[in-house]
Each structure stands twice: as structure tokens, then as C-alpha cells.
Design an enzyme around this catalytic site. Structure first.
Site, PDB file in Angstrom:
ATOM      1  N   ARG A 238       1.923   3.054 -19.583  1.00 58.45           N
ATOM      2  CA  ARG A 238       2.840   2.671 -18.400  1.00 58.45           C
ATOM      3  C   ARG A 238       2.068   3.412 -17.215  1.00 58.45           C
ATOM      4  NH1 ARG A 238       8.693   1.107 -16.567  1.00 58.45           N
ATOM      5  NH2 ARG A 238       8.354   1.364 -14.209  1.00 58.45           N
ATOM      6  N   HIS A 245      -2.257   6.798  -7.372  1.00 54.98           N
ATOM      7  CA  HIS A 245      -0.752   7.355  -6.999  1.00 54.98           C
ATOM      8  C   HIS A 245      -0.712   8.638  -7.025  1.00 54.98           C
ATOM      9  CE1 HIS A 245       0.463   3.163  -7.407  1.00 54.98           C
ATOM     10  NE2 HIS A 245       1.575   3.369  -7.090  1.00 54.98           N
ATOM     11  N   HIS A 249       0.184  10.108  -3.413  1.00 58.77           N
ATOM     12  CA  HIS A 249       1.430  11.054  -3.456  1.00 58.77           C
ATOM     13  C   HIS A 249       1.105  12.299  -2.637  1.00 58.77           C
ATOM     14  CE1 HIS A 249       4.003   9.374  -6.662  1.00 58.77           C
ATOM     15  NE2 HIS A 249       3.828   8.318  -5.713  1.00 58.77           N
TER      16      HIS A 249
HETATM   17  P1  NAD Z   1      10.458   0.001   2.538  1.00 66.46           P
HETATM   18  O1  NAD Z   1      11.412  -0.325   1.791  1.00 66.46           O
HETATM   19  O2  NAD Z   1      10.524   1.086   3.432  1.00 66.46           O
HETATM   20  O3  NAD Z   1      10.086  -1.348   3.457  1.00 66.46           O
HETATM   21  C1  NAD Z   1       9.209  -1.487   4.545  1.00 66.46           C
HETATM   22  C2  NAD Z   1       9.724  -1.875   5.806  1.00 66.46           C
HETATM   23  O4  NAD Z   1      10.040  -3.161   5.771  1.00 66.46           O
HETATM   24  C3  NAD Z   1      11.228  -1.206   6.101  1.00 66.46           C
HETATM   25  O5  NAD Z   1      10.950  -0.657   7.545  1.00 66.46           O
HETATM   26  C4  NAD Z   1      12.000  -2.108   5.834  1.00 66.46           C
HETATM   27  O6  NAD Z   1      13.422  -2.327   6.601  1.00 66.46           O
HETATM   28  C5  NAD Z   1      11.274  -3.381   6.270  1.00 66.46           C
HETATM   29  N1  NAD Z   1      11.534  -4.563   5.862  1.00 66.46           N
HETATM   30  C6  NAD Z   1      11.944  -5.049   4.286  1.00 66.46           C
HETATM   31  N2  NAD Z   1      12.063  -6.302   3.998  1.00 66.46           N
HETATM   32  C7  NAD Z   1      11.669  -6.764   5.415  1.00 66.46           C
HETATM   33  C8  NAD Z   1      11.639  -8.147   5.702  1.00 66.46           C
HETATM   34  N3  NAD Z   1      11.608  -9.312   4.920  1.00 66.46           N
HETATM   35  N4  NAD Z   1      11.391  -8.502   7.149  1.00 66.46           N
HETATM   36  C9  NAD Z   1      11.177  -7.487   8.115  1.00 66.46           C
HETATM   37  N5  NAD Z   1      11.191  -6.211   7.669  1.00 66.46           N
HETATM   38  C10 NAD Z   1      11.291  -5.707   6.246  1.00 66.46           C
HETATM   39  O7  NAD Z   1       9.000  -0.129   1.750  1.00 66.46           O
HETATM   40  P2  NAD Z   1       8.273  -0.629   0.568  1.00 66.46           P
HETATM   41  O8  NAD Z   1       6.769  -0.569   0.896  1.00 66.46           O
HETATM   42  O9  NAD Z   1       9.063  -2.027   0.167  1.00 66.46           O
HETATM   43  O10 NAD Z   1       8.627   0.419  -0.619  1.00 66.46           O
HETATM   44  C11 NAD Z   1       8.463   1.672  -0.721  1.00 66.46           C
HETATM   45  C12 NAD Z   1       9.016   2.521  -1.552  1.00 66.46           C
HETATM   46  O11 NAD Z   1       8.999   1.881  -3.002  1.00 66.46           O
HETATM   47  C13 NAD Z   1       8.819   3.894  -1.915  1.00 66.46           C
HETATM   48  O12 NAD Z   1       9.707   4.631  -1.737  1.00 66.46           O
HETATM   49  C14 NAD Z   1       8.181   3.962  -3.213  1.00 66.46           C
HETATM   50  O13 NAD Z   1       8.418   5.173  -3.662  1.00 66.46           O
HETATM   51  C15 NAD Z   1       8.791   2.992  -3.942  1.00 66.46           C
HETATM   52  N6  NAD Z   1       8.314   2.453  -5.015  1.00 66.46           N
HETATM   53  C16 NAD Z   1       8.815   2.352  -6.324  1.00 66.46           C
HETATM   54  C17 NAD Z   1       8.371   1.786  -7.327  1.00 66.46           C
HETATM   55  C18 NAD Z   1       9.139   1.632  -8.506  1.00 66.46           C
HETATM   56  O14 NAD Z   1       8.463   1.253  -9.639  1.00 66.46           O
HETATM   57  N7  NAD Z   1      10.256   1.990  -8.613  1.00 66.46           N
HETATM   58  C19 NAD Z   1       6.902   1.197  -7.192  1.00 66.46           C
HETATM   59  C20 NAD Z   1       6.344   1.329  -6.237  1.00 66.46           C
HETATM   60  C21 NAD Z   1       6.961   1.895  -4.949  1.00 66.46           C
HETATM   61  N1  GLY Z   2       4.910   2.022  -9.937  1.00 63.07           N
HETATM   62  C1  GLY Z   2       4.554   2.562 -11.334  1.00 63.07           C
HETATM   63  C2  GLY Z   2       5.678   2.039 -12.280  1.00 63.07           C
HETATM   64  O1  GLY Z   2       6.722   1.261 -12.105  1.00 63.07           O
HETATM   65  O2  GLY Z   2       5.493   2.494 -13.497  1.00 63.07           O
END
Ligand code: NAD
Ligand code: GLY
Length: 359
Positions: A238, A245, A249
Site C-alpha cells: 500500500r 507524498h 508532505h
Molecule cells: P478539500 O477537502 O479541502 O476540498 C478542496 C476545496 O474544494 C475546499 O475548499 C472544499 O470546500 C471545496 N469543494 C469541495 N467540493 C466542492 C464542489 N463540488 N464544488 C465546489 N467546491 C468544492 O481538499 P481535497 O483535495 O478534496 O482533499 C485533501 C485532503 O485529503 C487532505 O487533507 C489530504 O490529507 C486528504 N487525503 C486523504 C487521503 C486518504 O486516503 N484518506 C488520500 C489523499 C488525500
Molecule cells: N493515499 C494513500 C493511501 O490511501 O494509502
């Protein structure tokens, strides 16, 4: 509608992908087991899509928690608002938490679901491209700590993921590009034909062609689901999902959460990983260039911020979760379409990469 499965034995779940899926509430309700539902969203997404999701849940006792928008709010303090909302509405262990938003909302709502009353059901309704292709799938949930990103969290799988490509119409172009970085990642780590498909179709994707977008999301989710099914808790393979990243990061932390978008930092980080892979003789100059050009076409950064020094990178990469036994571990490319994880990193070549990839 396209449907995929994340294969995790009794925790398997479907991913639904298609246009206007929010208008089909039965996709949601078939996965809700109790009578209580708590929708977690944010102040940007709520005015756009909350009413539509709520309209399909008139038979349920619905609570809503609207969080402030932004990575800077992905904290334990703000997380507590979800527990407050659940407790104030007297939600019990049969409640279902629905995450309606991007990766920030999804990661926070998922962690709240993992921990509220020792775990309640959880559904992901991702609304950014990045969350559709990455964060909503695979069960990583959590929040940031001032000393490191995503340092507090849990593995907790949703009961389903509903990716409505229609909601991407309201997404700002910069956010769409950030999501494309993660799409390109799948081509680089495990799917060279998809990388080539992206080269051929990038312009249509950026123009918002829905069929192309649905295909790109499906193929990305399939790649991710295949990896997660082999190694749910990141004991091994994974880790390849983290291409770019470790560098990324470091960039996000140095610049302050939210100044560089996650996908932007990952794009620059993937070019750094590809550059180092090339210096180690694993990928050709041509493949390195193709990687850079594809990301540039999506308006993504392909260099580290000018004010970041190699020393700062090394320091910040040192707190990354992927450091084992004090040694830096990186995801690199054996080829376009094949990633490796290695701690056998030549310091001199890493320094050359920092120099070559600084803006
Ligand atoms: P985000 O959640 O901040 O969304 C980006 C922006 O788009 C925000 O301002 C949000 O309010 C806006 N938005 C969302 N949907 C919208 C829509 N349909 N129309 C208009 N605006 C909209 O950012 P993101 O890029 O979605 O996610 C980034 C986060 O995800 C980070 O915290 C990262 O660490 C996390 N992440 C987690 C994993 C995981 O496996 N859990 C993987 C990758 C990233
Ligand atoms: N975004 C990395 C993972 O889900 O493992």
C-alpha cells in the site's frame, strides 16, 4: 452508472460512479441500517449540495454538522464539533455518518465515525476529484497535528462511496488539477496504459468531459482498490500509493497547511521521485520528461518552492510516517507503471534531485 467493489472480506463495499447520483437517494439509503443519520460537510459544500442530500433522507432523523472550510481546520479541536453535533442530537450507536465534501471532510468525518461510541457506520460522498479517486477509498481517516500531517487517525472503511461526477462542475479549476495529480499517480505506480490514456485525453478531462472523467475515476479507484485489497493497513505494497507524498508532505508542512494544495504538493513530489528514479538509472530521460509534461499540462507545479532548502526537506521528511528505523524510505519508480519502496537511497543523488527540482 459504474460500480466497483473494494474487496475486504466482511468489510467489502461498493463504489458508485456516475452523473447525478445525488438524485438517486436509494444508493445511500440501501446502506443505512438505523434511523439516525449525521451529515458532515463544510461551509462551501453545504450551500451547494446539502439540501439535495437531505431531501432524499426524509424518513430519517437527520443531524448536520457544517465545518469551517480548509486544511487548516483539519484538527482535533474542529473534529470535536462532530462529536458535539452527534451528542446534542442524541445519536446512538446505530447512527450513520455521511461525509459530504472533499478529502478534509471525508478524513474528519471518517475518524469521527471510527471513534464515536467506539465506531458507527460511515458513508463517503466525495465532492472533489481528489476525494473521488483517492481519499474516500481505502479507509484512511484522521486529522493533522501541528507537528505532522495526518498524524492522528484510524483505518476505518466506509459502507459505500458515492462519486457523483456532476458535482465536479462547481469545483474550482485549481482543485480539479489537484485531483488530476492523484489520477496521474495511478498511471505512474501501476498502470502504464492508463498513463498513456491520460496523455491522450488530458485536454478533454480538463474541459470537464463527463464520460472521460467517469472513466478516469473508475480506473483510478480500481487501481487503488486492488492495492488496498492486498494490504489494507499498509504493511507493505500500500505504501506505493504514497508516490511523491514524502516530498509533498515536506512541501505542505513548510508552506503551511493549505497554501499549497495536497495534490499540487504531490505533483511536485512525484516529479522529484521520478527525477531520483531517473538518476538511479530506473527510468529514462524521456519517461521523466513525459511525467513532467503531463503534470504541467494539468497546470500542476513540477518544482519545489524556491525558498525550500535541501536541509529543510530532509528535516521535514524525517518526521514522515514512512521513516522506518531512522532511515528514509521513499516510493520510487522502477518504470512508468511500476513503483518500488526503498530505503536504499544514495544521499548524493537525493541532493542532485533537490538541486534539479528547485524552482
Ligand atoms: P478539500 O477537502 O479541502 O476540498 C478542496 C476545496 O474544494 C475546499 O475548499 C472544499 O470546500 C471545496 N469543494 C469541495 N467540493 C466542492 C464542489 N463540488 N464544488 C465546489 N467546491 C468544492 O481538499 P481535497 O483535495 O478534496 O482533499 C485533501 C485532503 O485529503 C487532505 O487533507 C489530504 O490529507 C486528504 N487525503 C486523504 C487521503 C486518504 O486516503 N484518506 C488520500 C489523499 C488525500
Ligand atoms: N493515499 C494513500 C493511501 O490511501 O494509502
Amino acid at each position: 452508472m459504474r460500480e466497483l467493489k473494494v474487496d475486504l472480506a466482511d468489510r467489502s463495499y461498493p463504489i458508485y460512479i456516475g452523473d447525478q447520483l445525488l438524485a438517486q437517494p436509494e444508493l445511500l439509503t440501501r446502506h443505512i441500517r438505523g434511523k439516525q443519520v449525521c451529515i458532515v460537510t463544510n461551509e462551501t459544500v453545504a450551500p451547494l449540495y446539502l439540501a439535495q442530500v437531505k431531501a432524499g433522507l426524509s424518513d430519517y432523523q437527520v443531524a448536520e454538522v457544517v465545518l469551517p472550510d480548509g486544511e487548516a481546520h483539519k484538527t482535533l479541536d474542529v473534529l470535536a464539533r462532530i462529536y458535539d453535533g452527534l451528542l446534542e442530537a442524541r445519536h446512538n450507536r446505530t447512527t450513520t455518518v455521511i461525509a459530504l465534501g472533499g478529502g478534509v471532510v471525508g478524513d474528519m468525518a471518517g475518524f469521527a465515525a471510527a471513534t464515536y461510541q467506539r465506531g458507527v457506520d460511515f458513508i463517503q460522498v466525495p465532492t472533489t476529484l481528489l476525494s473521488m479517486v483517492d481519499s474516500s477509498v481505502g479507509g484512511k481517516t484522521g486529522v493533522n497535528h501541528p507537528l505532522g500531517k495526518n498524524m492522528i487517525g484510524a483505518f476505518y472503511q466506509p459502507r459505500c462511496v458515492i462519486a457523483d461526477t456532476g458535482v465536479l462542475a462547481s469545483l474550482p479549476p485549481r482543485e480539479l488539477s489537484a485531483g488530476i495529480a492523484e489520477v496521474v499517480k495511478y498511471g505512474l505506480i501501476s498502470d502504464r496504459p492508463f498513463f498513456e490514456w491520460l496523455e491522450a485525453n488530458m485536454d478533454g478531462l480538463l474541459a470537464g468531459e463527463r464520460e472521460l472523467m467517469a472513466y478516469a475515476i473508475e480506473r483510478s479507484c480500481q487501481n487503488k482498490a486492488d492495492v488496498v485489497a492486498q494490504d489494507e493497513r499498509e504493511g507493505g505494497i500500500r505504501a506505493i500509493l504514497n508516490l511523491g507524498h514524502t516530498f509533498g508532505h515536506a512541501i505542505e508542512t513548510a508552506q503551511g497547511y493549505g497554501n499549497w494544495l495536497h495534490g499540487e504538493a504531490v505533483a511536485a513530489g512525484m516529479v522529484m521521485a521520478a527525477d531520483l528514479s531517473h538518476r538511479r538509472g530506473a527510468i529514462s530521460a524521456e519517461d521523466l520528461k513525459r511525467t513532467r509534461v503531463l503534470l504541467e499540462r494539468a497546470s500542476l507545479p513540477v518544482k519545489a518552492p524556491a525558498d525550500m532548502t535541501p536541509g529543510q526537506f530532509i528535516d521535514l521528511m524525517g518526521v514522515d510516517k514512512k521513516v522506518l528505523d531512522g532511515r528514509l524510505r521513499l516510493v520510487l519508480l522502477a518504470a512508468v507503471g511500476e513503483a518500488i519502496v526503498t530505503s536504499d537511497i544514495e544521499p548524493q543523488l537525493l541532493q542532485e534531485t533537490f538541486a534539479a527540482c528547485s524552482a
